[in-house]
Scaffold this active site. Sequence first.
Site, short mmCIF file in Angstrom:
data_model
loop_
_atom_site.label_atom_id
_atom_site.label_comp_id
_atom_site.label_asym_id
_atom_site.label_seq_id
_atom_site.Cartn_x
_atom_site.Cartn_y
_atom_site.Cartn_z
CE LYS A 67 -4.40 -1.65 1.46
NZ LYS A 67 -5.50 -1.68 2.36
CE LYS B 73 -13.44 -3.19 1.45
NZ LYS B 73 -12.22 -2.81 2.15
CE LYS C 55 -6.60 -7.60 -1.54
NZ LYS C 55 -6.86 -7.24 -0.16
N1 AQP Z 1 -9.81 -10.35 -3.18
C1 AQP Z 1 -10.08 -10.95 -2.03
N2 AQP Z 1 -10.22 -12.30 -1.99
C2 AQP Z 1 -10.50 -12.94 -0.83
N3 AQP Z 1 -10.69 -12.28 0.35
C3 AQP Z 1 -10.58 -10.95 0.35
N4 AQP Z 1 -10.69 -10.02 1.33
C4 AQP Z 1 -10.49 -8.80 0.81
N5 AQP Z 1 -10.24 -8.88 -0.51
C5 AQP Z 1 -10.26 -10.21 -0.83
C6 AQP Z 1 -11.00 -10.34 2.71
O1 AQP Z 1 -12.05 -9.50 3.15
C7 AQP Z 1 -11.82 -9.18 4.53
C8 AQP Z 1 -11.87 -7.71 4.73
O2 AQP Z 1 -10.80 -7.08 4.06
P1 AQP Z 1 -10.67 -5.50 4.08
O3 AQP Z 1 -11.52 -4.95 3.05
O4 AQP Z 1 -10.87 -4.99 5.44
O5 AQP Z 1 -9.16 -5.27 3.77
P2 AQP Z 1 -8.30 -5.73 2.55
O6 AQP Z 1 -7.96 -7.17 2.74
O7 AQP Z 1 -7.18 -4.76 2.44
O8 AQP Z 1 -9.28 -5.62 1.30
P3 AQP Z 1 -9.26 -4.59 0.14
O9 AQP Z 1 -10.49 -4.79 -0.68
O10 AQP Z 1 -7.96 -4.68 -0.59
O11 AQP Z 1 -9.41 -3.24 0.90
P4 AQP Z 1 -8.80 -1.85 0.53
O12 AQP Z 1 -8.82 -1.76 -0.96
O13 AQP Z 1 -9.69 -0.88 1.20
O14 AQP Z 1 -7.44 -1.84 1.10
C9 AQP Z 1 -10.50 -9.81 4.94
O15 AQP Z 1 -10.76 -11.04 5.59
C10 AQP Z 1 -9.82 -10.03 3.62
O16 AQP Z 1 -8.91 -11.10 3.69
#
Ligand code: AQP
Length: 333
Positions: free
Chosen positions: A112, A198, A195
Amino acid sequence: MSRVFSGIQPTSNLTLGNYLGAIKNWVGLKEGHESSLYCVVDLHALTVPQDPEKLRKQTRETAAAYFACGIDYTNSIVFHQSAVAGHSELSWLLGCLTPLGWLNRMTQFKDKAGKKKDQASLGLYGYPTLMAADILLYKATHVPVGDDQKQHVELARDIAGAFNARYEKEFFPLPEPQILGDATRVMSLRDGTNKMSKSDPSDYSRINLTDEDDVIALKIKKAKTDPESLPSELSGFEGRPEAKNLMTIYAALEGKELSQICTEFGGKPFSEFKPVLSDRIIESLSPVREKMKEFMKDQVELDNILKTGAEKAADIAMKNMHDVRDIMGLLQV
Ligand code: AQP
């Protein structure tokens, strides 16, 4: 005593990745555990800049998604993180016994912060200690997460161990990451090596839980593929991350093994598979989207549910924080 804790950041619309990697697996997980807590981790969202109004809306929307996916707020505790002060306090206390070397190993910070490490916030760097606090505040034993968060849960486990060793007490249980489901890392629709996230700048990289049916169909139609037909066995995924991702999504939604999907679709072109896949995604997500809309219509009720959840969470947190302060030698008068 066993207790489940998990959470999602209200950083934007939730995605199919959050659904398959997290929320879908939380439903029914309470069985066999004393209690379960599902948190909307809004303090984590602040580790990158947020528009205040949008953050409030997304916090409600994330809770609405939990309920729409089937989390029952009458037998699980659902709340937003900032409503329970213990999260921030414990994060500081745990931060005081977390070596920098441990934080430096965290791949999410590297991903990040990228090349602009010096401009990233202290909050982003300390994200894993806040996550450890989220889990340990409730002495949670089981933490269901997607594959990308496994490293952070393992760090929470190390921090719990460091606390117990420093104060010579078996106070915190060592939490276990639970990587559940058949799609533990859903990948971007634009690049099968990244991955699905969001915060990806391209909306075409992901399926949002709020996407209408025609948008889902369009995104799948435009999803990156390769010129070959679908593989008929697992070894055929070598060097074909996009094919693997799309077929894994379908397998997870169907509740089947990936190898079964290879047998069903092997040799067929993407043009035949994609409409089947988008219909399957729509079948799963359109009821979720419609239920989310219902929950979002009555904000007063939604806020009341979150308030009740926060009160229940605070009851557990208050007792544990009292014990932590006591163990660490903080005067409580
Ligand atoms: N692509 C994914 N595949 C499987 N699991 C996922 N999770 C997130 N993306 C995937 C799981 O969702 C939970 C919450 O994650 P989060 O949104 O709090 O944080 P993150 O993992 O950093 O997800 P993002 O979408 O990438 O968030 P942003 O973009 O805001 O940083 C976790 O259990 C995660 O594993």
